[in-house]
Structure formats: structure tokens, C-alpha cells
Design a protein around this motif. Sequence first.
Motif, PDB file in Angstrom:
ATOM      1  N   GLN A 197       0.809  -1.218   0.000  1.00  0.00           N
ATOM      2  CA  GLN A 197       0.000   0.000   0.000  1.00  0.00           C
ATOM      3  C   GLN A 197       0.846   1.273   0.000  1.00  0.00           C
ATOM      4  O   GLN A 197       0.327   2.349  -0.255  1.00  0.00           O
ATOM      5  N   TRP A 198       2.144   1.170   0.256  1.00  0.00           N
ATOM      6  CA  TRP A 198       3.026   2.329   0.169  1.00  0.00           C
ATOM      7  C   TRP A 198       3.125   2.844  -1.263  1.00  0.00           C
ATOM      8  O   TRP A 198       3.539   3.978  -1.501  1.00  0.00           O
ATOM      9  N   LEU A 199       2.753   2.011  -2.236  1.00  0.00           N
ATOM     10  CA  LEU A 199       2.787   2.455  -3.627  1.00  0.00           C
ATOM     11  C   LEU A 199       1.750   3.530  -3.905  1.00  0.00           C
ATOM     12  O   LEU A 199       1.832   4.231  -4.908  1.00  0.00           O
ATOM     13  N   TYR A 200       0.771   3.686  -3.022  1.00  0.00           N
ATOM     14  CA  TYR A 200      -0.178   4.793  -3.161  1.00  0.00           C
ATOM     15  C   TYR A 200       0.542   6.141  -3.076  1.00  0.00           C
ATOM     16  O   TYR A 200       0.117   7.116  -3.687  1.00  0.00           O
ATOM     17  N   LEU A 201       1.623   6.199  -2.312  1.00  0.00           N
ATOM     18  CA  LEU A 201       2.421   7.429  -2.238  1.00  0.00           C
ATOM     19  C   LEU A 201       2.992   7.770  -3.603  1.00  0.00           C
ATOM     20  O   LEU A 201       2.933   8.923  -4.042  1.00  0.00           O
ATOM     21  N   ALA A 202       3.528   6.780  -4.309  1.00  0.00           N
ATOM     22  CA  ALA A 202       4.051   7.019  -5.658  1.00  0.00           C
ATOM     23  C   ALA A 202       2.931   7.465  -6.586  1.00  0.00           C
ATOM     24  O   ALA A 202       3.121   8.349  -7.433  1.00  0.00           O
ATOM     25  N   GLY A 203       1.760   6.870  -6.433  1.00  0.00           N
ATOM     26  CA  GLY A 203       0.607   7.273  -7.249  1.00  0.00           C
ATOM     27  C   GLY A 203       0.192   8.709  -6.978  1.00  0.00           C
ATOM     28  O   GLY A 203      -0.148   9.454  -7.907  1.00  0.00           O
TER      29      GLY A 203
END
Length: 77
Positions: free
Chosen positions: A34-40
Motif C-alpha cells: 500500500q506504500w505504492l499509493y504514495l508514488a501514485g
Amino acid sequence: MESNRTHKKIRMHDGIVGTLYLISVVLGFMVNIQWLYLAGAVAFLQIVSPLTKFCPVYFILNKFMPDTEPIQDGKRS
């Protein structure tokens, strides 16, 4: 001609955004996907900022470097 400090501000922006991407990917791999939401979110802001002429990173850098030309502060065309 743009000043050397303006170029430094642009490089700082690129470094901050790149670091956010890298942190997001590393945390997404090692901690939780869910940390990939930061990249998004960072990518979304990069896509929207030319349209709105507002970038949160440049907003902060403009405050810290008042002697340089403001970049994407919502006032320039």
C-alpha cells in the motif's frame, strides 16, 4: 536568463520528487504494498501541476528561497 539559484531550485525539486518515488517503491517492496499509493499520489500531482500551475514542492521551495524567481506558484502563465 535564469539564475543559478533557480536551477538549484529545479534540481532540488527533482531530487525531492525522485526521493519520494524511491522511498515509496522500497517501502512497498519491504513493508506493505500500500506504500505504492504514495508514488501514485506524487505522479498525480506531477500530472496535475502544469494544469493548475501549483506544485506543493515548489510552494515550499519558493518559501525557503524567496530571492529566486517563483516557479509554479499559481501566478505565472
